[in-house]
Design a protein around this motif. Structure first.
Motif, PDB file in Angstrom:
ATOM      1  N   TYR A 190       0.817  -1.211   0.000  1.00 37.89           N
ATOM      2  CA  TYR A 190       0.000   0.000   0.000  1.00 37.89           C
ATOM      3  C   TYR A 190       0.857   1.270   0.000  1.00 37.89           C
ATOM      4  CZ  TYR A 190      -3.401  -3.536   1.112  1.00 37.89           C
ATOM      5  OH  TYR A 190      -4.178  -4.658   1.060  1.00 37.89           O
ATOM      6  N   GLU A 191       2.140   1.111  -0.264  1.00 34.33           N
ATOM      7  CA  GLU A 191       3.050   2.257  -0.294  1.00 34.33           C
ATOM      8  C   GLU A 191       2.527   3.319  -1.263  1.00 34.33           C
ATOM      9  OE1 GLU A 191       7.685   3.075  -1.432  1.00 34.33           O
ATOM     10  OE2 GLU A 191       7.137   1.117  -0.626  1.00 34.33           O
ATOM     11  N   GLY A 192       2.628   4.571  -0.859  1.00 41.24           N
ATOM     12  CA  GLY A 192       2.152   5.673  -1.694  1.00 41.24           C
ATOM     13  C   GLY A 192       0.737   6.104  -1.360  1.00 41.24           C
ATOM     14  N   LYS A 193       0.085   5.386  -0.447  1.00 43.16           N
ATOM     15  CA  LYS A 193      -1.273   5.741  -0.013  1.00 43.16           C
ATOM     16  C   LYS A 193      -1.317   5.810   1.506  1.00 43.16           C
ATOM     17  CE  LYS A 193      -4.162   3.708  -3.583  1.00 43.16           C
ATOM     18  NZ  LYS A 193      -5.405   2.993  -3.789  1.00 43.16           N
ATOM     19  N   SER A 229     -17.046   4.305   1.512  1.00 44.13           N
ATOM     20  CA  SER A 229     -16.921   5.689   1.050  1.00 44.13           C
ATOM     21  C   SER A 229     -15.496   6.162   0.771  1.00 44.13           C
ATOM     22  CB  SER A 229     -17.537   6.636   2.081  1.00 44.13           C
ATOM     23  OG  SER A 229     -18.894   6.317   2.288  1.00 44.13           O
ATOM     24  N   TYR A 230     -14.514   5.658   1.529  1.00 47.94           N
ATOM     25  CA  TYR A 230     -13.193   6.267   1.479  1.00 47.94           C
ATOM     26  C   TYR A 230     -12.031   5.297   1.245  1.00 47.94           C
ATOM     27  CZ  TYR A 230     -16.091   9.645   3.936  1.00 47.94           C
ATOM     28  OH  TYR A 230     -17.110  10.478   4.302  1.00 47.94           O
ATOM     29  N   ALA A 231     -12.276   4.004   1.327  1.00 44.37           N
ATOM     30  CA  ALA A 231     -11.163   3.049   1.282  1.00 44.37           C
ATOM     31  C   ALA A 231     -10.429   3.028  -0.053  1.00 44.37           C
ATOM     32  CB  ALA A 231     -11.638   1.648   1.653  1.00 44.37           C
ATOM     33  N   SER A 232     -11.065   3.519  -1.114  1.00 45.29           N
ATOM     34  CA  SER A 232     -10.348   3.569  -2.390  1.00 45.29           C
ATOM     35  C   SER A 232      -9.209   4.592  -2.326  1.00 45.29           C
ATOM     36  CB  SER A 232     -11.305   3.901  -3.538  1.00 45.29           C
ATOM     37  OG  SER A 232     -11.905   5.156  -3.326  1.00 45.29           O
ATOM     38  N   GLU A 233      -9.370   5.611  -1.495  1.00 45.15           N
ATOM     39  CA  GLU A 233      -8.328   6.632  -1.315  1.00 45.15           C
ATOM     40  C   GLU A 233      -7.312   6.223  -0.247  1.00 45.15           C
ATOM     41  OE1 GLU A 233     -10.044  10.498  -0.520  1.00 45.15           O
ATOM     42  OE2 GLU A 233     -11.814   9.911  -1.675  1.00 45.15           O
ATOM     43  N   ALA A 234      -7.787   5.626   0.826  1.00 42.95           N
ATOM     44  CA  ALA A 234      -6.939   5.200   1.940  1.00 42.95           C
ATOM     45  C   ALA A 234      -7.459   3.845   2.418  1.00 42.95           C
ATOM     46  CB  ALA A 234      -6.977   6.226   3.066  1.00 42.95           C
ATOM     47  N   THR A 284     -17.416  -5.648   3.896  1.00 42.68           N
ATOM     48  CA  THR A 284     -16.652  -5.851   2.666  1.00 42.68           C
ATOM     49  C   THR A 284     -15.174  -5.511   2.888  1.00 42.68           C
ATOM     50  OG1 THR A 284     -17.134  -3.591   1.924  1.00 42.68           O
ATOM     51  CG2 THR A 284     -18.659  -5.325   1.221  1.00 42.68           C
ATOM     52  N   SER A 285     -14.795  -5.257   4.125  1.00 42.04           N
ATOM     53  CA  SER A 285     -13.419  -4.875   4.453  1.00 42.04           C
ATOM     54  C   SER A 285     -12.477  -6.067   4.357  1.00 42.04           C
ATOM     55  CB  SER A 285     -13.357  -4.298   5.873  1.00 42.04           C
ATOM     56  OG  SER A 285     -14.128  -3.131   5.959  1.00 42.04           O
ATOM     57  N   THR A 286     -11.192  -5.763   4.316  1.00 46.40           N
ATOM     58  CA  THR A 286     -10.152  -6.783   4.322  1.00 46.40           C
ATOM     59  C   THR A 286      -9.795  -7.105   5.764  1.00 46.40           C
ATOM     60  OG1 THR A 286      -9.263  -5.963   2.231  1.00 46.40           O
ATOM     61  CG2 THR A 286      -7.792  -7.311   3.577  1.00 46.40           C
ATOM     62  N   PHE A 287      -9.998  -8.362   6.149  1.00 40.13           N
ATOM     63  CA  PHE A 287      -9.661  -8.832   7.487  1.00 40.13           C
ATOM     64  C   PHE A 287      -8.388  -9.654   7.402  1.00 40.13           C
ATOM     65  CE2 PHE A 287     -13.973  -7.645   8.106  1.00 40.13           C
ATOM     66  CZ  PHE A 287     -14.158  -7.430   9.460  1.00 40.13           C
ATOM     67  N   LEU A 288      -7.422  -9.320   8.242  1.00 39.47           N
ATOM     68  CA  LEU A 288      -6.152 -10.033   8.287  1.00 39.47           C
ATOM     69  C   LEU A 288      -6.018 -10.756   9.621  1.00 39.47           C
ATOM     70  CD1 LEU A 288      -3.878  -7.205   6.820  1.00 39.47           C
ATOM     71  CD2 LEU A 288      -5.023  -9.068   5.598  1.00 39.47           C
ATOM     72  N   LEU A 289      -5.341 -11.887   9.593  1.00 40.09           N
ATOM     73  CA  LEU A 289      -5.244 -12.735  10.781  1.00 40.09           C
ATOM     74  C   LEU A 289      -3.872 -12.615  11.432  1.00 40.09           C
ATOM     75  CD1 LEU A 289      -6.924 -15.846   9.146  1.00 40.09           C
ATOM     76  CD2 LEU A 289      -7.999 -14.169  10.680  1.00 40.09           C
ATOM     77  N   ASP A 316     -14.503  10.667  11.398  1.00 41.59           N
ATOM     78  CA  ASP A 316     -13.261  11.003  12.106  1.00 41.59           C
ATOM     79  C   ASP A 316     -12.042  10.553  11.304  1.00 41.59           C
ATOM     80  OD1 ASP A 316     -14.598  12.211  14.190  1.00 41.59           O
ATOM     81  OD2 ASP A 316     -14.386  10.506  15.567  1.00 41.59           O
ATOM     82  N   LEU A 317     -12.091   9.346  10.758  1.00 40.16           N
ATOM     83  CA  LEU A 317     -10.976   8.854   9.951  1.00 40.16           C
ATOM     84  C   LEU A 317     -10.750   9.737   8.733  1.00 40.16           C
ATOM     85  CD1 LEU A 317     -11.668   5.012  10.144  1.00 40.16           C
ATOM     86  CD2 LEU A 317      -9.828   6.275  11.307  1.00 40.16           C
ATOM     87  N   LYS A 318     -11.837  10.071   8.075  1.00 41.48           N
ATOM     88  CA  LYS A 318     -11.751  10.943   6.891  1.00 41.48           C
ATOM     89  C   LYS A 318     -11.137  12.294   7.272  1.00 41.48           C
ATOM     90  CE  LYS A 318     -14.539  13.406   3.543  1.00 41.48           C
ATOM     91  NZ  LYS A 318     -15.842  13.927   3.243  1.00 41.48           N
TER      92      LYS A 318
END
Length: 172
Positions: A56-59, A86-91, A115-120, A159-161
């Motif tokens: 994800y470097e650069g974002k 709403s915003y995950a395409s940007e960050a 629809t988020s990415t869940f990591l273990l 808040d994140l945005k």
């Protein structure tokens, strides 16, 4: 106590101290904090794909630490999904589960309609590296891989945005 006995005890204490510090060093985790370069983790998602932070470097990247049994995490889930939509395409948003079985996380994702990415983080090593004590905790990492913000407790999509917008205005 004679002098020979004092020397023997001193050597024994010294050897024990050296062994302790060497053993601690071998198992030590380098902890990263706000302002530090983020640790370039590699974690598996629920489909078996490996994700590296450097992908994800650069974002800007939002990294959220959670557990399925955590009430504040459950309450936060709709806000994270709102952010994702709403915003995950940007960050991008990466949600890191802290040491739970894959099936439990899959069930949570379905129930939360996420629809988020869940990591273990199966052994909780990544959480410890980022000095995560509880959950939810959220990190905002800039495009250069520097941790810019740490939010302890639940957050909202807005808040994140807003945090990311402020960081961008400040040149990060």
């Amino acid at each position: 106590m004679n002098k020979k006995r004092v020397i023997q005890i001193s050597v024994l204490v010294f050897v024990a101290a050296v062994f302790f510090f060497l053993a601690k060093g071998m198992n030590a985790v380098d902890i990263v904090e706000v302002g530090d370069q983020a640790y370039n983790f590699e974690l598996e998602d629920l489909d078996g794909t490996i994700h590296k932070l450097s992908d994800y470097e650069g974002k800007f990247v939002v990294v959220n630490f959670f557990a399925t049994w955590c009430d504040p995490c459950i309450e936060e889930a709709p806000e994270l999904e709102k952010y994702q939509q709403s915003y995950a395409s940007e960050a991008p948003l990466l949600i890191i589960d802290r040491g739970e079985p894959k099936k439990r996380v899959q069930d949570f994702k379905v129930k939360a309609n996420s629809t988020s990415t869940f990591l273990l983080d199966r052994d909780d090593k990544i959480s410890k590296t980022f000095n995560v004590v509880g959950q939810p905790e959220t990190l905002i990492i800039d495009p250069n891989g520097i941790i810019r913000e740490k939010i302890i407790g639940p957050t909202t999509a807005e808040d994140l945005k807003a945090i990311i917008a402020t960081l961008k205005m400040n040149g990060f």
